[in-house]
Design a protein around this motif. Structure first.
Motif, PDB file in Angstrom:
ATOM      1  N   ARG A  77       0.862  -1.187   0.000  1.00 36.05           N
ATOM      2  CA  ARG A  77       0.000   0.000   0.000  1.00 36.05           C
ATOM      3  C   ARG A  77       0.890   1.225   0.000  1.00 36.05           C
ATOM      4  NH1 ARG A  77      -3.399   2.492   4.619  1.00 36.05           N
ATOM      5  NH2 ARG A  77      -2.300   0.935   5.849  1.00 36.05           N
ATOM      6  N   PHE A  78       0.716   2.058  -1.039  1.00 33.61           N
ATOM      7  CA  PHE A  78       1.507   3.273  -1.159  1.00 33.61           C
ATOM      8  C   PHE A  78       0.778   4.428  -0.506  1.00 33.61           C
ATOM      9  CE2 PHE A  78       2.934   0.570  -4.626  1.00 33.61           C
ATOM     10  CZ  PHE A  78       4.300   0.595  -4.419  1.00 33.61           C
ATOM     11  N   LEU A  79       1.511   5.184   0.310  1.00 34.26           N
ATOM     12  CA  LEU A  79       0.979   6.359   0.988  1.00 34.26           C
ATOM     13  C   LEU A  79       1.629   7.596   0.385  1.00 34.26           C
ATOM     14  CD1 LEU A  79       1.219   5.069   4.672  1.00 34.26           C
ATOM     15  CD2 LEU A  79      -0.738   4.945   3.132  1.00 34.26           C
ATOM     16  N   PRO A  80       1.023   8.746   0.574  1.00 33.93           N
ATOM     17  CA  PRO A  80       1.630   9.980   0.064  1.00 33.93           C
ATOM     18  C   PRO A  80       3.024  10.204   0.660  1.00 33.93           C
ATOM     19  CG  PRO A  80      -0.622  10.383   0.816  1.00 33.93           C
ATOM     20  CD  PRO A  80      -0.263   8.985   1.244  1.00 33.93           C
ATOM     21  N   GLY A  81       3.853  10.899  -0.074  1.00 33.16           N
ATOM     22  CA  GLY A  81       5.167  11.270   0.437  1.00 33.16           C
ATOM     23  C   GLY A  81       6.232  10.207   0.290  1.00 33.16           C
ATOM     24  N   GLY A  82       6.016   9.243  -0.598  1.00 30.60           N
ATOM     25  CA  GLY A  82       7.051   8.243  -0.816  1.00 30.60           C
ATOM     26  C   GLY A  82       7.167   7.225   0.288  1.00 30.60           C
ATOM     27  N   THR A  83       6.046   6.753   0.774  1.00 29.73           N
ATOM     28  CA  THR A  83       6.012   5.757   1.837  1.00 29.73           C
ATOM     29  C   THR A  83       5.202   4.553   1.372  1.00 29.73           C
ATOM     30  OG1 THR A  83       6.095   7.506   3.506  1.00 29.73           O
ATOM     31  CG2 THR A  83       5.341   5.354   4.246  1.00 29.73           C
ATOM     32  N   ALA A  84       5.644   3.372   1.751  1.00 28.15           N
ATOM     33  CA  ALA A  84       4.914   2.147   1.419  1.00 28.15           C
ATOM     34  C   ALA A  84       4.807   1.273   2.663  1.00 28.15           C
ATOM     35  CB  ALA A  84       5.615   1.376   0.308  1.00 28.15           C
ATOM     36  N   ILE A  85       3.645   0.672   2.818  1.00 24.77           N
ATOM     37  CA  ILE A  85       3.439  -0.345   3.851  1.00 24.77           C
ATOM     38  C   ILE A  85       3.353  -1.674   3.115  1.00 24.77           C
ATOM     39  CG2 ILE A  85       1.909  -1.241   5.635  1.00 24.77           C
ATOM     40  CD1 ILE A  85       0.977   1.681   6.059  1.00 24.77           C
ATOM     41  N   VAL A  86       4.181  -2.614   3.517  1.00 22.10           N
ATOM     42  CA  VAL A  86       4.267  -3.902   2.841  1.00 22.10           C
ATOM     43  C   VAL A  86       4.052  -5.002   3.870  1.00 22.10           C
ATOM     44  CG1 VAL A  86       5.734  -5.396   1.432  1.00 22.10           C
ATOM     45  CG2 VAL A  86       5.954  -2.909   1.244  1.00 22.10           C
ATOM     46  N   VAL A  87       3.297  -6.019   3.491  1.00 20.44           N
ATOM     47  CA  VAL A  87       3.120  -7.201   4.328  1.00 20.44           C
ATOM     48  C   VAL A  87       3.750  -8.375   3.583  1.00 20.44           C
ATOM     49  CG1 VAL A  87       1.467  -8.787   5.404  1.00 20.44           C
ATOM     50  CG2 VAL A  87       1.004  -6.321   5.363  1.00 20.44           C
ATOM     51  N   THR A  88       4.609  -9.116   4.284  1.00 20.89           N
ATOM     52  CA  THR A  88       5.217 -10.304   3.686  1.00 20.89           C
ATOM     53  C   THR A  88       4.958 -11.529   4.549  1.00 20.89           C
ATOM     54  OG1 THR A  88       7.360 -10.073   4.823  1.00 20.89           O
ATOM     55  CG2 THR A  88       7.123  -8.980   2.666  1.00 20.89           C
ATOM     56  N   ARG A  89       5.043 -12.670   3.909  1.00 17.85           N
ATOM     57  CA  ARG A  89       5.199 -13.943   4.594  1.00 17.85           C
ATOM     58  C   ARG A  89       6.677 -14.243   4.429  1.00 17.85           C
ATOM     59  NH1 ARG A  89       1.732 -16.441   6.588  1.00 17.85           N
ATOM     60  NH2 ARG A  89       0.771 -18.390   6.241  1.00 17.85           N
ATOM     61  N   SER A  90       7.378 -14.389   5.528  1.00 17.50           N
ATOM     62  CA  SER A  90       8.820 -14.586   5.503  1.00 17.50           C
ATOM     63  C   SER A  90       9.150 -15.797   6.360  1.00 17.50           C
ATOM     64  CB  SER A  90       9.524 -13.340   6.040  1.00 17.50           C
ATOM     65  OG  SER A  90       9.150 -12.191   5.305  1.00 17.50           O
ATOM     66  N   PRO A  95      19.772 -24.994   7.115  1.00 19.37           N
ATOM     67  CA  PRO A  95      20.345 -25.980   6.202  1.00 19.37           C
ATOM     68  C   PRO A  95      19.682 -27.345   6.360  1.00 19.37           C
ATOM     69  CG  PRO A  95      22.077 -24.770   7.333  1.00 19.37           C
ATOM     70  CD  PRO A  95      20.776 -24.370   7.969  1.00 19.37           C
ATOM     71  N   GLY A  96      19.380 -27.985   5.235  1.00 20.63           N
ATOM     72  CA  GLY A  96      18.782 -29.316   5.243  1.00 20.63           C
ATOM     73  C   GLY A  96      17.275 -29.341   5.370  1.00 20.63           C
ATOM     74  N   GLU A  97      16.656 -28.200   5.605  1.00 13.61           N
ATOM     75  CA  GLU A  97      15.205 -28.147   5.748  1.00 13.61           C
ATOM     76  C   GLU A  97      14.533 -27.945   4.396  1.00 13.61           C
ATOM     77  OE1 GLU A  97      13.942 -26.315  10.022  1.00 13.61           O
ATOM     78  OE2 GLU A  97      14.387 -24.877   8.436  1.00 13.61           O
ATOM     79  N   ALA A  98      13.471 -28.688   4.156  1.00 15.52           N
ATOM     80  CA  ALA A  98      12.639 -28.439   2.978  1.00 15.52           C
ATOM     81  C   ALA A  98      11.561 -27.415   3.336  1.00 15.52           C
ATOM     82  CB  ALA A  98      12.001 -29.734   2.494  1.00 15.52           C
ATOM     83  N   VAL A  99      11.079 -27.511   4.564  1.00 10.90           N
ATOM     84  CA  VAL A  99      10.045 -26.605   5.064  1.00 10.90           C
ATOM     85  C   VAL A  99      10.512 -26.072   6.416  1.00 10.90           C
ATOM     86  CG1 VAL A  99       7.635 -26.442   5.819  1.00 10.90           C
ATOM     87  CG2 VAL A  99       8.240 -27.952   3.918  1.00 10.90           C
ATOM     88  N   PRO A 100      10.439 -24.760   6.610  1.00 12.30           N
ATOM     89  CA  PRO A 100      10.883 -24.211   7.902  1.00 12.30           C
ATOM     90  C   PRO A 100       9.936 -24.585   9.034  1.00 12.30           C
ATOM     91  CG  PRO A 100       9.914 -22.487   6.563  1.00 12.30           C
ATOM     92  CD  PRO A 100       9.962 -23.729   5.707  1.00 12.30           C
ATOM     93  N   SER A 101      10.493 -24.660  10.211  1.00 11.37           N
ATOM     94  CA  SER A 101       9.703 -24.892  11.411  1.00 11.37           C
ATOM     95  C   SER A 101       8.662 -23.776  11.557  1.00 11.37           C
ATOM     96  CB  SER A 101      10.643 -24.896  12.610  1.00 11.37           C
ATOM     97  OG  SER A 101       9.937 -24.842  13.813  1.00 11.37           O
ATOM     98  N   PRO A 102       7.481 -24.073  12.084  1.00 12.11           N
ATOM     99  CA  PRO A 102       6.460 -23.030  12.253  1.00 12.11           C
ATOM    100  C   PRO A 102       6.937 -21.828  13.065  1.00 12.11           C
ATOM    101  CG  PRO A 102       5.480 -25.184  12.593  1.00 12.11           C
ATOM    102  CD  PRO A 102       6.974 -25.393  12.468  1.00 12.11           C
ATOM    103  N   ASP A 103       7.863 -22.034  14.014  1.00 16.98           N
ATOM    104  CA  ASP A 103       8.339 -20.906  14.817  1.00 16.98           C
ATOM    105  C   ASP A 103       9.271 -19.985  14.023  1.00 16.98           C
ATOM    106  OD1 ASP A 103      10.341 -22.946  14.918  1.00 16.98           O
ATOM    107  OD2 ASP A 103      11.235 -21.969  16.659  1.00 16.98           O
ATOM    108  N   ARG A 104       9.655 -20.375  12.811  1.00 12.88           N
ATOM    109  CA  ARG A 104      10.485 -19.526  11.960  1.00 12.88           C
ATOM    110  C   ARG A 104       9.741 -19.071  10.706  1.00 12.88           C
ATOM    111  NH1 ARG A 104      13.854 -22.917  10.452  1.00 12.88           N
ATOM    112  NH2 ARG A 104      13.686 -24.575  11.944  1.00 12.88           N
ATOM    113  N   GLN A 105       8.408 -19.150  10.744  1.00 10.59           N
ATOM    114  CA  GLN A 105       7.562 -18.617   9.682  1.00 10.59           C
ATOM    115  C   GLN A 105       6.846 -17.389  10.246  1.00 10.59           C
ATOM    116  OE1 GLN A 105       5.149 -21.583   7.653  1.00 10.59           O
ATOM    117  NE2 GLN A 105       6.532 -23.192   8.389  1.00 10.59           N
TER     118      GLN A 105
END
Length: 129
Positions: A77-90, A95-105
């Motif tokens: 979401r872009f706000l006036p004045g050159g600001t953006a609010i971004v939501v990510t899933r990170s 090493p060796g994990e195919a899927v991260p542990s839930p506590d690291r999602q």
């Protein structure tokens, strides 16, 4: 900004952070943040680019050695004045994990601002997904 779509230029920040994490290069990672940025997460409060770089260098040498941190942009979401609010899933993938542990999602809310034609992180807050 040129002809590049704003969403793509915002996503470039997350690509740069993921690449710096994989390198692992704490200085390049912290370069995605402003000098006085704030990072908040479970048990984490970092203030400023130097603090972020120092913390990430220790993490890359220790518990996050050889890990990766992909980000999937969910909303911008872009706000006036050159600001953006971004939501990510990170996620932090060890090493060796195919899927991260839930506590690291995580769901992460980011506040970005325009600087010299690019975007930098002013603040982020993460919680478990």
């Amino acid at each position: 900004m040129g002809s590049e779509h704003p969403d793509k230029s915002v996503q470039a920040v997350f690509k740069a952070m993921s690449e710096a994490w994989a390198a692992p290069d704490a200085t390049e990672f912290a370069a995605c943040y402003t000098d006085d940025a704030t990072v908040i997460g479970p048990g984490i409060y970092l203030r400023g680019r130097e603090d972020i770089s120092r913390s990430m260098a220790a993490a890359f040498a220790g518990p996050l050695k050889d890990s990766s941190r992909p980000h999937s942009v969910q909303a911008v979401r872009f706000l006036p004045g050159g600001t953006a609010i971004v939501v990510t899933r990170s996620a932090t993938i060890l090493p060796g994990e195919a899927v991260p542990s839930p506590d690291r999602q995580h769901l992460v809310t980011w506040l970005l601002t325009r600087h010299d034609g690019g975007w930098l992180v002013e603040a982020n807050h993460m919680c478990q997904a």
